[in-house]
Design a protein around this motif. Sequence first.
Motif, PDB file in Angstrom:
ATOM      1  N   VAL A  90       0.835  -1.204   0.000  1.00  0.00           N
ATOM      2  CA  VAL A  90       0.000   0.000   0.000  1.00  0.00           C
ATOM      3  C   VAL A  90       0.872   1.258   0.000  1.00  0.00           C
ATOM      4  O   VAL A  90       0.630   2.204  -0.760  1.00  0.00           O
ATOM      5  CB  VAL A  90      -0.964  -0.034   1.214  1.00  0.00           C
ATOM      6  N   ASN A 169      -6.307   5.070  10.917  1.00  0.00           N
ATOM      7  CA  ASN A 169      -5.227   4.732  11.837  1.00  0.00           C
ATOM      8  C   ASN A 169      -4.528   6.045  12.163  1.00  0.00           C
ATOM      9  O   ASN A 169      -4.115   6.728  11.227  1.00  0.00           O
ATOM     10  CB  ASN A 169      -4.251   3.761  11.135  1.00  0.00           C
ATOM     11  N   ASP A 197      -6.672   4.946   1.548  1.00  0.00           N
ATOM     12  CA  ASP A 197      -5.925   3.797   2.079  1.00  0.00           C
ATOM     13  C   ASP A 197      -6.882   2.998   2.951  1.00  0.00           C
ATOM     14  O   ASP A 197      -7.286   3.447   4.022  1.00  0.00           O
ATOM     15  CB  ASP A 197      -4.723   4.333   2.873  1.00  0.00           C
ATOM     16  N   HIS A 200      -6.947  -1.131   6.687  1.00  0.00           N
ATOM     17  CA  HIS A 200      -7.532  -1.613   7.943  1.00  0.00           C
ATOM     18  C   HIS A 200      -9.016  -1.960   7.815  1.00  0.00           C
ATOM     19  O   HIS A 200      -9.670  -2.258   8.814  1.00  0.00           O
ATOM     20  CB  HIS A 200      -7.350  -0.563   9.054  1.00  0.00           C
ATOM     21  N   LYS A 232      -2.636  -6.381   6.760  1.00  0.00           N
ATOM     22  CA  LYS A 232      -2.996  -6.193   8.183  1.00  0.00           C
ATOM     23  C   LYS A 232      -3.969  -7.281   8.614  1.00  0.00           C
ATOM     24  O   LYS A 232      -3.844  -7.849   9.696  1.00  0.00           O
ATOM     25  CB  LYS A 232      -3.664  -4.833   8.425  1.00  0.00           C
TER      26      LYS A 232
HETATM   27  C1  LIG Z   1      -2.845   3.039   7.254  1.00  0.00           C
HETATM   28  C2  LIG Z   1      -1.738   2.147   6.809  1.00  0.00           C
HETATM   29  N1  LIG Z   1      -1.396   2.104   5.517  1.00  0.00           N
HETATM   30  C3  LIG Z   1      -0.403   1.303   5.065  1.00  0.00           C
HETATM   31  C4  LIG Z   1       0.325   0.505   5.933  1.00  0.00           C
HETATM   32  C5  LIG Z   1       1.435  -0.343   5.397  1.00  0.00           C
HETATM   33  O1  LIG Z   1       1.088  -0.887   4.164  1.00  0.00           O
HETATM   34  P1  LIG Z   1       2.094  -1.794   3.317  1.00  0.00           P
HETATM   35  O2  LIG Z   1       2.856  -2.652   4.288  1.00  0.00           O
HETATM   36  O3  LIG Z   1       1.225  -2.572   2.384  1.00  0.00           O
HETATM   37  O4  LIG Z   1       2.999  -0.863   2.567  1.00  0.00           O
HETATM   38  C6  LIG Z   1       0.008   0.527   7.309  1.00  0.00           C
HETATM   39  C7  LIG Z   1       0.791  -0.279   8.257  1.00  0.00           C
HETATM   40  O5  LIG Z   1       0.670  -0.162   9.443  1.00  0.00           O
HETATM   41  C8  LIG Z   1      -1.050   1.360   7.747  1.00  0.00           C
HETATM   42  O6  LIG Z   1      -1.406   1.408   9.038  1.00  0.00           O
END
Ligand SMILES: Cc1ncc(COP(=O)(O)O)c(C=O)c1O
Length: 390
Positions: A90, A169, A197, A200, A232
């Motif tokens: 992400v 988050n 995003d 979660h 997640k």
């Molecule tokens: C809101 C949010 N977006 C993205 C991520 C990480 O995403 P990725 O590991 O797929 O890059 C996190 C990880 O805690 C997150 O809390």
Amino acid sequence: MSYDFETLNKKRAGNSAKWDVKANELPMTIADMDFKTAPEIIEALQTKIAMGLFGYEEVPKEYFKAVADWYETEHNVRPKEDWMIFATGVVPALSSAVRRLTSLGDNILVQAPVYNIFYNSIVNSGRHVVSNDLIYDVKTHQYSIDFADLEEKLSDPLTNMMILCNPHNPVGKIWNVAELTKIASLCQKYDVKLFSDEIHGDLTLNETGYNPIFGLDTKYLSNVVVAVSPSKTFNVAAMHAATVIVPNANLRGQVSRGLNSEELAEPNFVAIPGTIAAYTKGHQWLQALKTKLRDNRQLVLDFLEQNIPEIKWVQGEATYLLWFDVAEITDDATELAEFIRKDSGLIVTPGSVYGGDGRHFIRMNIASPTEMIQDGLNRLQKSVRDYQNK
Ligand SMILES: Cc1ncc(COP(=O)(O)O)c(C=O)c1O
């Protein structure tokens, strides 16, 4: 089938980033869970490894169907399979979209306090952070959106992207359809790309779940980019698999070009079988996980009420990350978190890293076996008392 959420796994195995701490320390920080992933995923990966064929991979149609089926079953909305692009995470997808869809020096809007890596994605690409800070009500311990401020900031011609955290988050808030519609229509009005995003989104502890933004009326979706992932949900962050969902074909072309030219669109050998297994066979495990998370949350809240009532929970229904108001104890959460770590070895995240009013808050990860949660709570109680008496 019953699943095991109580075994204290050998956490330092597997090169864990979260568990790279001293022997006496207890990390309730990084958004990883201390549970093994679903056995259905482990089995799929074992089958893949047993094949011994790890050459370059393509993303099969079956992958996109699994994503669409998952959203239809879990969230009552089916994204079209041809809206989807595979990405290696992400955050990589977000950083790529920032670079592809906005220009050097542009403003990118976030809603602080928010996931700290958003700031890195913006600043490391030479863009400016603009925040539509969430409003915190000290009496109800609830956050809301200041829409007048949002509109003013989106109307600035230099603001060309908004990054939404849906659900949010660290505050755990699930945005409702009315709020999402308002955000999407304001972004449209001012020609601002909306990156949502939704990593979660599966981890909701209420009855009704969250609202994927691609479930809004299609008239609001022309400038929307959504990122989802099993990372997640199933504790498979190192699988590096995410799906970017872009309803508008022209915008999708741009996002896809960005991901491909930055080499972020090619799966490693576990990403595809792992994601397909998660999304086709993981429903039951997720239900069991949510029950465990609800129990853990209740354990934590009961303990705080009885033993540290100065700490107030900011009621949120998403994620295994609890957001606590510690304003009665300190006005410097960084100092408090450093003190706790030295005093008892418990590591919590100081809210200050998320910007906005974060310095009055700490974030605690409760996705761990009961024994570890209890240990963390005992350490927290001791350290808060020691902090108050110092
Ligand atoms: C809101 C949010 N977006 C993205 C991520 C990480 O995403 P990725 O590991 O797929 O890059 C996190 C990880 O805690 C997150 O809390």
